[in-house]
Design a protein around this motif. Structure first.
Motif, PDB file in Angstrom:
ATOM      1  N   GLN A  74       0.832  -1.207   0.000  1.00  0.00           N
ATOM      2  CA  GLN A  74       0.000   0.000   0.000  1.00  0.00           C
ATOM      3  C   GLN A  74       0.861   1.249   0.000  1.00  0.00           C
ATOM      4  N   ASN A  75       0.316   2.309  -0.561  1.00  0.00           N
ATOM      5  CA  ASN A  75       0.950   3.626  -0.494  1.00  0.00           C
ATOM      6  C   ASN A  75       0.489   4.316   0.786  1.00  0.00           C
ATOM      7  N   VAL A  76       0.986   3.796   1.901  1.00  0.00           N
ATOM      8  CA  VAL A  76       0.656   4.301   3.230  1.00  0.00           C
ATOM      9  C   VAL A  76       1.963   4.533   3.969  1.00  0.00           C
ATOM     10  N   GLN A  77       2.112   5.692   4.589  1.00  0.00           N
ATOM     11  CA  GLN A  77       3.393   6.080   5.167  1.00  0.00           C
ATOM     12  C   GLN A  77       3.940   5.051   6.145  1.00  0.00           C
ATOM     13  N   GLN A  78       3.125   4.561   7.077  1.00  0.00           N
ATOM     14  CA  GLN A  78       3.633   3.632   8.078  1.00  0.00           C
ATOM     15  C   GLN A  78       3.943   2.270   7.477  1.00  0.00           C
ATOM     16  N   VAL A  79       3.227   1.901   6.437  1.00  0.00           N
ATOM     17  CA  VAL A  79       3.510   0.638   5.753  1.00  0.00           C
ATOM     18  C   VAL A  79       4.868   0.735   5.053  1.00  0.00           C
ATOM     19  N   ILE A  80       5.074   1.802   4.307  1.00  0.00           N
ATOM     20  CA  ILE A  80       6.346   2.000   3.612  1.00  0.00           C
ATOM     21  C   ILE A  80       7.494   2.077   4.613  1.00  0.00           C
ATOM     22  N   LEU A  81       7.275   2.776   5.713  1.00  0.00           N
ATOM     23  CA  LEU A  81       8.293   2.906   6.764  1.00  0.00           C
ATOM     24  C   LEU A  81       8.754   1.548   7.256  1.00  0.00           C
ATOM     25  N   ARG A  82       7.810   0.672   7.580  1.00  0.00           N
ATOM     26  CA  ARG A  82       8.167  -0.623   8.158  1.00  0.00           C
ATOM     27  C   ARG A  82       8.959  -1.476   7.175  1.00  0.00           C
ATOM     28  N   TYR A  83       8.583  -1.450   5.905  1.00  0.00           N
ATOM     29  CA  TYR A  83       9.326  -2.242   4.927  1.00  0.00           C
ATOM     30  C   TYR A  83      10.712  -1.668   4.681  1.00  0.00           C
ATOM     31  N   LEU A  84      10.842  -0.349   4.633  1.00  0.00           N
ATOM     32  CA  LEU A  84      12.168   0.240   4.436  1.00  0.00           C
ATOM     33  C   LEU A  84      13.071  -0.003   5.650  1.00  0.00           C
ATOM     34  N   ASP A  85      12.496  -0.060   6.828  1.00  0.00           N
ATOM     35  CA  ASP A  85      13.302  -0.249   8.032  1.00  0.00           C
ATOM     36  C   ASP A  85      14.024  -1.588   8.074  1.00  0.00           C
ATOM     37  N   ILE A  86      13.554  -2.587   7.312  1.00  0.00           N
ATOM     38  CA  ILE A  86      14.254  -3.876   7.315  1.00  0.00           C
ATOM     39  C   ILE A  86      15.438  -3.887   6.355  1.00  0.00           C
ATOM     40  N   GLY A  87      15.623  -2.805   5.603  1.00  0.00           N
ATOM     41  CA  GLY A  87      16.875  -2.611   4.888  1.00  0.00           C
ATOM     42  C   GLY A  87      16.967  -2.983   3.428  1.00  0.00           C
ATOM     43  N   PRO A  88      15.872  -2.945   2.654  1.00  0.00           N
ATOM     44  CA  PRO A  88      16.036  -3.179   1.219  1.00  0.00           C
ATOM     45  C   PRO A  88      16.723  -1.998   0.543  1.00  0.00           C
ATOM     46  N   GLY A  89      17.147  -2.214  -0.699  1.00  0.00           N
ATOM     47  CA  GLY A  89      17.762  -1.123  -1.444  1.00  0.00           C
ATOM     48  C   GLY A  89      16.763  -0.134  -1.991  1.00  0.00           C
ATOM     49  N   GLY A  90      15.487  -0.499  -1.961  1.00  0.00           N
ATOM     50  CA  GLY A  90      14.454   0.403  -2.452  1.00  0.00           C
ATOM     51  C   GLY A  90      13.088  -0.239  -2.380  1.00  0.00           C
ATOM     52  N   ILE A  91      12.095   0.544  -2.774  1.00  0.00           N
ATOM     53  CA  ILE A  91      10.717   0.069  -2.757  1.00  0.00           C
ATOM     54  C   ILE A  91      10.064   0.340  -4.100  1.00  0.00           C
ATOM     55  N   MET A  92       9.072  -0.461  -4.399  1.00  0.00           N
ATOM     56  CA  MET A  92       8.178  -0.230  -5.527  1.00  0.00           C
ATOM     57  C   MET A  92       6.782  -0.075  -4.944  1.00  0.00           C
ATOM     58  N   VAL A  93       6.088   0.970  -5.361  1.00  0.00           N
ATOM     59  CA  VAL A  93       4.756   1.255  -4.828  1.00  0.00           C
ATOM     60  C   VAL A  93       3.732   1.117  -5.943  1.00  0.00           C
ATOM     61  N   PRO A  94       2.730   0.251  -5.764  1.00  0.00           N
ATOM     62  CA  PRO A  94       1.747   0.020  -6.826  1.00  0.00           C
ATOM     63  C   PRO A  94       0.693   1.109  -6.905  1.00  0.00           C
ATOM     64  N   GLN A  95       0.052   1.174  -8.066  1.00  0.00           N
ATOM     65  CA  GLN A  95      -1.138   1.997  -8.268  1.00  0.00           C
ATOM     66  C   GLN A  95      -0.936   3.457  -7.862  1.00  0.00           C
ATOM     67  N   PRO A 113      15.402  16.630   4.709  1.00  0.00           N
ATOM     68  CA  PRO A 113      14.359  17.580   4.309  1.00  0.00           C
ATOM     69  C   PRO A 113      13.511  17.120   3.113  1.00  0.00           C
ATOM     70  N   GLU A 114      13.797  15.931   2.575  1.00  0.00           N
ATOM     71  CA  GLU A 114      13.073  15.477   1.387  1.00  0.00           C
ATOM     72  C   GLU A 114      11.759  14.787   1.720  1.00  0.00           C
ATOM     73  N   GLY A 115      11.609  14.326   2.950  1.00  0.00           N
ATOM     74  CA  GLY A 115      10.392  13.614   3.315  1.00  0.00           C
ATOM     75  C   GLY A 115      10.163  13.629   4.816  1.00  0.00           C
ATOM     76  N   ARG A 116       9.318  12.709   5.256  1.00  0.00           N
ATOM     77  CA  ARG A 116       8.921  12.670   6.668  1.00  0.00           C
ATOM     78  C   ARG A 116       9.093  11.288   7.276  1.00  0.00           C
ATOM     79  N   ARG A 117       9.927  10.472   6.697  1.00  0.00           N
ATOM     80  CA  ARG A 117      10.129   9.120   7.232  1.00  0.00           C
ATOM     81  C   ARG A 117      10.647   9.188   8.657  1.00  0.00           C
ATOM     82  N   GLY A 118      10.077   8.364   9.511  1.00  0.00           N
ATOM     83  CA  GLY A 118      10.484   8.352  10.912  1.00  0.00           C
ATOM     84  C   GLY A 118      11.865   7.752  11.096  1.00  0.00           C
ATOM     85  N   VAL A 119      12.637   8.310  12.026  1.00  0.00           N
ATOM     86  CA  VAL A 119      14.023   7.902  12.258  1.00  0.00           C
ATOM     87  C   VAL A 119      14.096   6.971  13.465  1.00  0.00           C
ATOM     88  N   ALA A 120      14.815   5.850  13.288  1.00  0.00           N
ATOM     89  CA  ALA A 120      15.037   4.926  14.401  1.00  0.00           C
ATOM     90  C   ALA A 120      16.277   4.094  14.100  1.00  0.00           C
TER      91      ALA A 120
END
Length: 252
Positions: A74-95, A113-120
């Motif tokens: 899904q194109n949902v901020q928290q969904v994208i955040l969780r998948y990126l946090d596991i360390g892939p080289g990138g994401i593909m977002v459908p639709q 300054p490019e986005g709002r991804r949460g830092v951890a």
């Protein structure tokens, strides 16, 4: 964060080829990587792959020498955040069907300054022990590959505005859903669908790299000739083709 060799190749104008892995299998992801593909595309939009399974598939892809990418559900901020946090080289977002939706992808995938991804101090950040988080967020903004899918008539009509969104690295044309959007479900090779793909290529006109599917050697050659730079096969299609050839040789 690891240097993203896939992003380097695309930036250098090279063509890259990878493979969708739609099943929750670290072994299959590593095998695809070891076969020599540039990237492993872990599909979490379709099929049963959970974020826990995707985590191990990311590790396996890296072990095999390929860049792991994740197609998020899904194109949902928290969904994208969780998948990126596991360390892939990138994401593909459908639709992604509008400039606003494309901007939402960038906001979710990039840190300030490019986005709002949460830092951890997650795996993507070396668990916060390899470098200061201030250095990691800079690296992540530079290295993370952001891919949006163009797979509807609506997206094509709004493509000029989508192209103007900063932070998108590649547009991926999804022929199956595009065909369905045009009234030809299950017919991605229909002449009108292929004409629409040609229209997309012409509209983009080299402003961003383009990707799409290429399930056969013939399709690989055709898509490269059209100007596509990122091609994705599918483990199911590759297995089926090899199996049919073998069975035919056995008279089955």
């Amino acid at each position: 964060m690891r240097e993203n060799m896939l992003k380097r190749k695309l930036a250098a104008g090279e063509a890259v080829i990878g493979c969708f892995v739609p099943y929750p299998s670290a072994e299959l992801a590593e095998l695809v990587a070891r076969l020599g593909f540039d990237f492993v595309l872990i599909d979490c939009e379709h099929g049963p792959t959970s974020i826990e399974s995707a985590y191990h598939m990311v590790l396996a892809s890296e072990a095999g020498g390929a860049t792991p990418l994740i197609r998020v559900p899904q194109n949902v901020q928290q969904v994208i955040l969780r998948y990126l946090d596991i360390g892939p080289g990138g994401i593909m977002v459908p639709q992604v069907n509008s400039a606003d939706e494309a901007r939402a992808v960038v906001r979710a995938a990039k840190y300030h300054p490019e986005g709002r991804r949460g830092v951890a101090g997650v795996r993507a950040a070396g668990f916060g022990v390899e470098a200061p988080l201030s250095e990691y967020v800079r690296q992540a903004n530079a290295e993370t590959l952001v891919i949006v899918q163009i797979e509807s008539v609506e997206a094509v009509e709004r493509l000029p505005a989508i192209l103007d969104v900063p932070g998108i690295d590649l547009l991926f044309v999804g022929p199956n859903d595009l065909a369905q959007s045009m009234g030809y479900p299950g017919q991605p090779l229909h002449p009108e669908v292929q004409a629409m793909v040609d229209r997309i290529v012409a509209m983009v006109d080299g402003r961003l790299p383009l990707g799409t599917t290429a399930p056969t050697p013939e399709q690989v050659e055709r898509q490269l000739a059209r100007g596509f730079r990122l091609l994705a096969a599918n483990t199911t299609s590759l297995l089926a083709a090899a199996a049919r050839t073998l069975l035919q040789a056995a008279g089955r």
